[in-house]
Write a protein that holds these residues in place. Sequence first.
Motif, short mmCIF file in Angstrom:
data_model
loop_
_atom_site.label_atom_id
_atom_site.label_comp_id
_atom_site.label_asym_id
_atom_site.label_seq_id
_atom_site.Cartn_x
_atom_site.Cartn_y
_atom_site.Cartn_z
N GLY A 87 10.63 62.03 144.80
CA GLY A 87 9.27 61.54 145.02
C GLY A 87 8.87 62.14 146.35
N VAL A 88 7.56 62.10 147.14
CA VAL A 88 7.39 61.99 149.16
C VAL A 88 6.29 61.87 148.44
N LEU A 89 5.71 60.98 149.25
CA LEU A 89 4.54 60.95 149.53
C LEU A 89 4.12 61.06 151.28
N HIS A 90 3.06 62.28 151.17
CA HIS A 90 2.59 62.21 152.72
C HIS A 90 1.31 61.83 153.07
N ALA A 91 1.37 60.96 153.61
CA ALA A 91 0.06 60.43 154.35
C ALA A 91 -0.07 60.14 155.71
N ILE A 92 -0.42 60.94 156.73
CA ILE A 92 -0.30 61.04 157.63
C ILE A 92 -1.09 62.43 158.37
N GLY A 93 -2.18 61.25 159.15
CA GLY A 93 -3.29 61.69 159.53
C GLY A 93 -3.40 61.08 160.84
N PHE A 94 -3.91 62.19 161.93
CA PHE A 94 -4.44 61.43 163.02
C PHE A 94 -5.01 62.19 163.98
N ALA A 95 -6.27 62.43 165.23
CA ALA A 95 -6.84 62.95 165.90
C ALA A 95 -7.34 62.44 166.47
N LYS A 131 14.12 67.36 153.04
CA LYS A 131 15.05 68.45 152.26
C LYS A 131 15.94 68.53 151.00
N PRO A 132 17.52 67.97 151.95
CA PRO A 132 18.48 67.41 151.40
C PRO A 132 18.93 66.65 150.38
N LEU A 133 17.39 65.92 150.47
CA LEU A 133 17.35 64.72 149.61
C LEU A 133 17.13 65.22 148.17
N LEU A 134 16.31 66.07 147.61
CA LEU A 134 15.08 66.80 146.92
C LEU A 134 16.35 67.74 146.09
N GLY A 135 16.11 67.67 144.52
CA GLY A 135 17.25 68.09 143.83
C GLY A 135 15.31 68.58 142.87
N PRO A 136 15.60 69.86 142.24
CA PRO A 136 14.75 70.07 140.72
C PRO A 136 14.62 68.44 140.31
N GLY A 137 12.99 69.16 140.05
CA GLY A 137 11.81 68.21 139.42
C GLY A 137 11.53 67.20 140.45
N ALA A 138 11.73 67.60 142.02
CA ALA A 138 10.87 66.77 142.51
C ALA A 138 9.74 67.00 143.42
N ALA A 139 8.82 66.27 142.99
CA ALA A 139 7.34 66.13 143.46
C ALA A 139 6.50 65.66 144.82
N ILE A 140 5.84 66.41 146.29
CA ILE A 140 5.96 65.91 146.82
C ILE A 140 4.22 66.65 146.78
N VAL A 141 3.79 65.07 147.34
CA VAL A 141 1.89 65.00 147.35
C VAL A 141 1.19 64.80 148.57
N GLY A 142 0.42 65.08 149.11
CA GLY A 142 -0.22 64.73 150.72
C GLY A 142 -1.64 64.35 150.42
N LEU A 143 -2.00 63.82 150.70
CA LEU A 143 -3.42 63.13 150.91
C LEU A 143 -4.69 63.61 152.17
#
Length: 256
Positions: A87-95, A131-143
């Motif tokens: 799993g991966v959490l994308h918690a990145i943002g800037f303006a 992506k090279p580290l991800l396999g079936p069943g992996a989950a990516i979440v963004g905030l």
Amino acid sequence: MTGLLAGKRLLITGVLTEASIAFHTAKHAQEQGADVVLTGFGRLSLVQRVANRLPRPAPVVELDVQDATHLDTLAARVRDHTDRLDGVLHAIGFAPPSCLGAPFLDSPREDVSVAIEVSAFSFKSLVVAVKPLLGPGAAIVGLNFDGQAAWPAYNWMGVAKAALECVNRYLARDLGRDGIRVNLVTAGPLRTVAASAIPGFTGLEEGWTARAPLGWNAADPGPVARTVCAVLSDWLPATTGSLIAADGGVLALAPV
């Protein structure tokens, strides 16, 4: 070890302070049995100090999503700590300041470009990098924060969030064939470092708290972090391309 995320290996970006959603996600994920690797940008010594305050100290990998070298080498550097990611959490943002609070029509193209790249395009960049580290069943979440309405002072960050929502749908389409889920958790306003850059945030927070059917505590990232952990778990196997609200119910209400 038992727990909702037992045996999971997660990459969590965007940890800067203990007030961040990312920190609380890492904390709850560890409590639910996961191993986590964090990424940090800029003040890595600060990120490492925060990482040491988790239930189990976590390794920190440097990541600037505008740096092609960082992205190209991310998978290899994460492999120093784990051979896969579930799993991966994308918690990145800037303006830049010109894109938040300043007149919408006055924001220069260069600043808008930064806001879109860091807050929306980086979701795709991060996924490609790991992506090279991800396999079936992996989950990516963004905030996320609602990208459907024009909020006071949010301006070009609102545009970036609308773009992020669209990126989420296309990533879900293209990664589904690999068995990878991609979703966004849309949070209500929280007192984070990012929120401190939004002019008039106090008014937004107060209005949100007054309207939320379930109530809302802008000082507590825990409910949002637990929602992220749920989406990272195996308990939503048929959910992808979705916006999952953790906002006390405000976004379900008719506008006033």
